[in-house]
Design a protein around this motif. Sequence first.
Motif, mmCIF file in Angstrom:
data_model
loop_
_atom_site.group_PDB
_atom_site.id
_atom_site.type_symbol
_atom_site.label_atom_id
_atom_site.label_comp_id
_atom_site.label_asym_id
_atom_site.label_seq_id
_atom_site.Cartn_x
_atom_site.Cartn_y
_atom_site.Cartn_z
ATOM 1 N N TYR A 25 72.185 108.515 80.509
ATOM 2 C CA TYR A 25 73.420 108.648 79.741
ATOM 3 C C TYR A 25 74.440 109.424 80.556
ATOM 4 O O TYR A 25 74.163 110.534 81.015
ATOM 5 N N GLY A 47 66.147 106.043 79.057
ATOM 6 C CA GLY A 47 67.559 105.775 79.292
ATOM 7 C C GLY A 47 68.250 106.848 80.113
ATOM 8 O O GLY A 47 67.799 107.992 80.220
ATOM 9 N N TRP A 102 76.370 104.575 77.925
ATOM 10 C CA TRP A 102 75.084 104.049 78.377
ATOM 11 C C TRP A 102 75.027 102.545 78.128
ATOM 12 O O TRP A 102 75.895 101.987 77.464
ATOM 13 N N ASN A 119 68.717 104.195 71.100
ATOM 14 C CA ASN A 119 68.331 103.362 72.237
ATOM 15 C C ASN A 119 66.827 103.316 72.442
ATOM 16 O O ASN A 119 66.353 102.700 73.395
ATOM 17 N N CYS A 132 77.604 100.896 75.489
ATOM 18 C CA CYS A 132 77.807 101.686 74.266
ATOM 19 C C CYS A 132 78.491 102.993 74.650
ATOM 20 O O CYS A 132 78.175 103.580 75.692
ATOM 21 N N SER A 144 70.149 108.444 72.452
ATOM 22 C CA SER A 144 68.808 108.049 72.873
ATOM 23 C C SER A 144 67.948 107.622 71.694
ATOM 24 O O SER A 144 67.084 106.752 71.816
ATOM 25 N N GLN A 184 72.717 99.468 76.590
ATOM 26 C CA GLN A 184 71.627 99.216 75.643
ATOM 27 C C GLN A 184 71.565 97.719 75.346
ATOM 28 O O GLN A 184 72.562 97.123 74.920
#
Length: 243
Positions: free
Chosen positions: A201, A199, A214, A242, A221, A239, A216
């Motif tokens: 961010y 991911g 981010w 996620n 989110c 994370s 998801q």
Amino acid sequence: MADHDPDDTTPLTDEEQALADRGAALIAAAVADPRTLAPHSLREAIERDRAKAVPARRAGWFGVARARVLAGGGVLAAAVIALVLALGGSGDGPGGPTAVQVASIGRLPATGPAPAAAPPPGPAQKASLDAEVEGLPFPDWEGKFRWVATGQRSDEAAGRSVRTVFYRNEKGATLGYSIVAGEPIGGAPAGRDVRSGPGTYRVAKADGRTTVTWTQDGHTCVIDAPSTVPDAKLVELASWANA
């Protein structure tokens, strides 16, 4: 009724001062930002109330000063946030609020109890709470990170449903974790991108707050927390949820 000493300059507590400062910052941003599109009369009313709040913090009469500070820093700030959420449009995404507007929800008080922990997950699943948005659950961070869910709220921002769960750590810091219904939104705040696992961010800082944004499972989110919480910890929380 007891007499009050007009020269009483008893200082505000740290919590009250922080509340007043945060409210002043939110009010200033809302009044100055033309994107809020607030009616001129309402913007003038906000300015008048803000002007009252500042000298009130310096007033000699402790009871009046404290009441005005809390009103200017808390109630009015909440009203400004609600105004921005109602009037604000999307950034460059397919519609809905901006990430900054969603983050502001994480600074409002909870209106409902904390969601309970969901049934124990399978060995390959992360612990979650009995709260979700369109199938995307909120994480249960208590066992892994000692961040305990303390409350929740549901809002509508620019035509989108937003659900927020609040968490508190052992040091008393509180953060808001929001999930926006529907497709990912635009208007990511200015900041830096941090990669963690698969991911990316966006980490942004403003007015003593840190926001992590981010995407998801097709949803935006947003975590909003005091800047005293390290960036690395917030990205780790995001994370982990996620992964």
